[in-house]
Design a protein around this motif. Sequence first.
Motif, PDB file in Angstrom:
ATOM      1  N   VAL A  56      -0.134   3.859   4.819  1.00 26.82           N
ATOM      2  CA  VAL A  56       0.624   3.166   3.779  1.00 26.82           C
ATOM      3  C   VAL A  56       1.861   2.513   4.392  1.00 26.82           C
ATOM      4  N   ASN A  57       2.424   1.534   3.674  1.00 31.48           N
ATOM      5  CA  ASN A  57       3.665   0.922   4.148  1.00 31.48           C
ATOM      6  C   ASN A  57       4.871   1.293   3.290  1.00 31.48           C
ATOM      7  N   TRP A  58       4.632   2.118   2.261  1.00 28.36           N
ATOM      8  CA  TRP A  58       5.733   2.552   1.394  1.00 28.36           C
ATOM      9  C   TRP A  58       5.410   3.943   0.862  1.00 28.36           C
ATOM     10  N   VAL A  59       6.352   4.856   1.005  1.00 27.19           N
ATOM     11  CA  VAL A  59       6.242   6.204   0.443  1.00 27.19           C
ATOM     12  C   VAL A  59       7.352   6.385  -0.576  1.00 27.19           C
ATOM     13  N   LEU A  60       7.033   6.980  -1.730  1.00 28.12           N
ATOM     14  CA  LEU A  60       8.028   7.227  -2.766  1.00 28.12           C
ATOM     15  C   LEU A  60       8.012   8.693  -3.184  1.00 28.12           C
TER      16      LEU A  60
ATOM     17  N   PHE B  54      -4.478   3.414  -8.099  1.00 25.95           N
ATOM     18  CA  PHE B  54      -4.048   4.531  -7.262  1.00 25.95           C
ATOM     19  C   PHE B  54      -5.108   5.629  -7.241  1.00 25.95           C
ATOM     20  N   GLU B  55      -5.422   6.066  -6.037  1.00 21.74           N
ATOM     21  CA  GLU B  55      -6.356   7.177  -5.866  1.00 21.74           C
ATOM     22  C   GLU B  55      -5.579   8.491  -5.919  1.00 21.74           C
ATOM     23  N   TRP B  56      -5.981   9.368  -6.834  1.00 22.24           N
ATOM     24  CA  TRP B  56      -5.291  10.651  -6.969  1.00 22.24           C
ATOM     25  C   TRP B  56      -5.825  11.642  -5.943  1.00 22.24           C
ATOM     26  N   VAL B  57      -4.887  12.253  -5.215  1.00 25.80           N
ATOM     27  CA  VAL B  57      -5.219  13.152  -4.119  1.00 25.80           C
ATOM     28  C   VAL B  57      -4.517  14.486  -4.332  1.00 25.80           C
ATOM     29  N   GLU B  58      -5.241  15.582  -4.162  1.00 22.32           N
ATOM     30  CA  GLU B  58      -4.610  16.897  -4.227  1.00 22.32           C
ATOM     31  C   GLU B  58      -3.911  17.168  -2.903  1.00 22.32           C
TER      32      GLU B  58
ATOM     33  N   ALA C 161      -1.752   8.573  -5.151  1.00 23.35           N
ATOM     34  CA  ALA C 161      -0.886   9.458  -5.923  1.00 23.35           C
ATOM     35  C   ALA C 161      -1.191  10.881  -5.455  1.00 23.35           C
ATOM     36  N   VAL C 162      -0.233  11.484  -4.782  1.00 25.01           N
ATOM     37  CA  VAL C 162      -0.431  12.821  -4.208  1.00 25.01           C
ATOM     38  C   VAL C 162       0.265  13.846  -5.091  1.00 25.01           C
ATOM     39  N   GLU C 163      -0.478  14.794  -5.624  1.00 24.81           N
ATOM     40  CA  GLU C 163       0.082  15.784  -6.553  1.00 24.81           C
ATOM     41  C   GLU C 163      -0.667  17.113  -6.422  1.00 24.81           C
ATOM     42  N   PRO C 164       0.046  18.225  -6.250  1.00 27.93           N
ATOM     43  CA  PRO C 164      -0.630  19.516  -6.087  1.00 27.93           C
ATOM     44  C   PRO C 164      -1.054  20.174  -7.391  1.00 27.93           C
ATOM     45  N   ASN C 165      -0.414  19.818  -8.511  1.00 26.16           N
ATOM     46  CA  ASN C 165      -0.629  20.538  -9.764  1.00 26.16           C
ATOM     47  C   ASN C 165      -1.775  19.922 -10.560  1.00 26.16           C
TER      48      ASN C 165
ATOM     49  N   ARG D  99       0.887  -1.172   0.000  1.00 32.60           N
ATOM     50  CA  ARG D  99       0.000   0.000   0.000  1.00 32.60           C
ATOM     51  C   ARG D  99       0.919   1.214   0.000  1.00 32.60           C
ATOM     52  N   LEU D 100       1.005   1.905  -1.135  1.00 33.16           N
ATOM     53  CA  LEU D 100       2.004   2.963  -1.248  1.00 33.16           C
ATOM     54  C   LEU D 100       1.374   4.324  -1.473  1.00 33.16           C
ATOM     55  N   ALA D 101       2.199   5.347  -1.266  1.00 28.05           N
ATOM     56  CA  ALA D 101       1.836   6.718  -1.607  1.00 28.05           C
ATOM     57  C   ALA D 101       3.025   7.351  -2.305  1.00 28.05           C
ATOM     58  N   GLU D 102       2.788   7.893  -3.506  1.00 30.08           N
ATOM     59  CA  GLU D 102       3.837   8.688  -4.129  1.00 30.08           C
ATOM     60  C   GLU D 102       3.535  10.153  -3.867  1.00 30.08           C
ATOM     61  N   LEU D 103       4.497  10.843  -3.266  1.00 31.51           N
ATOM     62  CA  LEU D 103       4.361  12.268  -2.984  1.00 31.51           C
ATOM     63  C   LEU D 103       4.970  13.045  -4.141  1.00 31.51           C
ATOM     64  N   GLY D 104       4.193  13.948  -4.721  1.00 32.76           N
ATOM     65  CA  GLY D 104       4.647  14.631  -5.930  1.00 32.76           C
ATOM     66  C   GLY D 104       4.602  13.695  -7.109  1.00 32.76           C
ATOM     67  N   ALA D 105       3.446  13.083  -7.335  1.00 32.21           N
ATOM     68  CA  ALA D 105       3.322  12.021  -8.341  1.00 32.21           C
ATOM     69  C   ALA D 105       3.354  12.547  -9.767  1.00 32.21           C
ATOM     70  N   GLY D 106       3.250  13.847  -9.959  1.00 32.97           N
ATOM     71  CA  GLY D 106       3.367  14.421 -11.295  1.00 32.97           C
ATOM     72  C   GLY D 106       2.359  13.871 -12.276  1.00 32.97           C
ATOM     73  N   THR D 107       2.835  13.360 -13.401  1.00 36.17           N
ATOM     74  CA  THR D 107       1.962  12.776 -14.418  1.00 36.17           C
ATOM     75  C   THR D 107       1.882  11.258 -14.304  1.00 36.17           C
ATOM     76  N   GLY D 108       2.308  10.721 -13.162  1.00 37.17           N
ATOM     77  CA  GLY D 108       2.158   9.288 -12.916  1.00 37.17           C
ATOM     78  C   GLY D 108       3.200   8.408 -13.566  1.00 37.17           C
ATOM     79  N   ASN D 109       4.326   8.980 -14.028  1.00 34.07           N
ATOM     80  CA  ASN D 109       5.341   8.174 -14.714  1.00 34.07           C
ATOM     81  C   ASN D 109       5.848   7.036 -13.852  1.00 34.07           C
ATOM     82  N   LEU D 110       6.127   7.310 -12.583  1.00 36.64           N
ATOM     83  CA  LEU D 110       6.645   6.271 -11.690  1.00 36.64           C
ATOM     84  C   LEU D 110       5.574   5.219 -11.413  1.00 36.64           C
ATOM     85  N   LEU D 111       4.365   5.642 -11.121  1.00 41.06           N
ATOM     86  CA  LEU D 111       3.311   4.682 -10.788  1.00 41.06           C
ATOM     87  C   LEU D 111       2.953   3.793 -11.978  1.00 41.06           C
TER      88      LEU D 111
END
Length: 259
Positions: free
Chosen positions: A110-114, A93-97, A72-76, A48-60
């Motif tokens: 979550v158990n993993w943050v990226l 992945f649930e997209w979160v502002e 997927a946490v992204e402000p833009n 169960r992960l969270a990417e901080l600053g997920a951008g356009t989702g390239n990593l996910l």
Amino acid sequence: MNRTALQPAVKWGDFSPNASEYGQRPPYSDVVLSALARTVTERFGPIRLAELGAGTGNLLRSFKEAEIGGFAVEPNRDMRAVARKLAPNDLRFEWVEGTAEQSNLPPASVNWVLLGNAYQFVDPLAMFAEAHRILVPGGFLTLIWNVRHFRKDPLQCSIEEMVKRLAGSLKRTGISVAEIMDNLDTGERFLEVLYAEASHKRIFTPDRFLATWKAGHDVPSQVSADMWRRIIKETERMIPDQPAIETMWLTRAWTLQAQ
């Protein structure tokens, strides 16, 4: 004096002008991501992960495993829109502002943050505090980059040399990653447990290859709009007129564990 000429082509940290091009950057190394995923799975089972600053989702989008899910946490807003357009059916992945410093996720969720190609844009101590808050005890935090492998890629190296000739000495994130990590201060919240890297080959059409350069942020944030247009025009001229362009990339990942 022309004050406009003194202003950078883009504002540092604002990806709205090139969100579409950023979505054309390549995926991260399968070898590195698989090794890291195994490490998390061995400790926690389902990821169960969270990417901080997920951008356009390239990593996910680089994760192929159907069972991996999270946030997927992204402000833009523009970056989030491109991410949804590129993977409209990926419901893992649930997209979160939110931001890396204030993710708007529940504690211990979550158990993993990226952070993928994003550490240089955050407030480090605030990010480490937020990552620690949303991680379960003993959870993992990975700071990961996917950068051009200049030593193994003559074409990309020649383009980089052109940029240096035109723009002079610039701070390049891909080259300074090791320096960034050498100065890491987590506020005693994390211990480093694993480093992984792997080179990987990616094939592009000329248009997509040019888009990966247009997606650059560190150069246009340090040069004028006129200079940035000149750099892109020269880059386009240097790209071979062939349907498939072979490029080399390097994924580097530092994984820490919450104390």
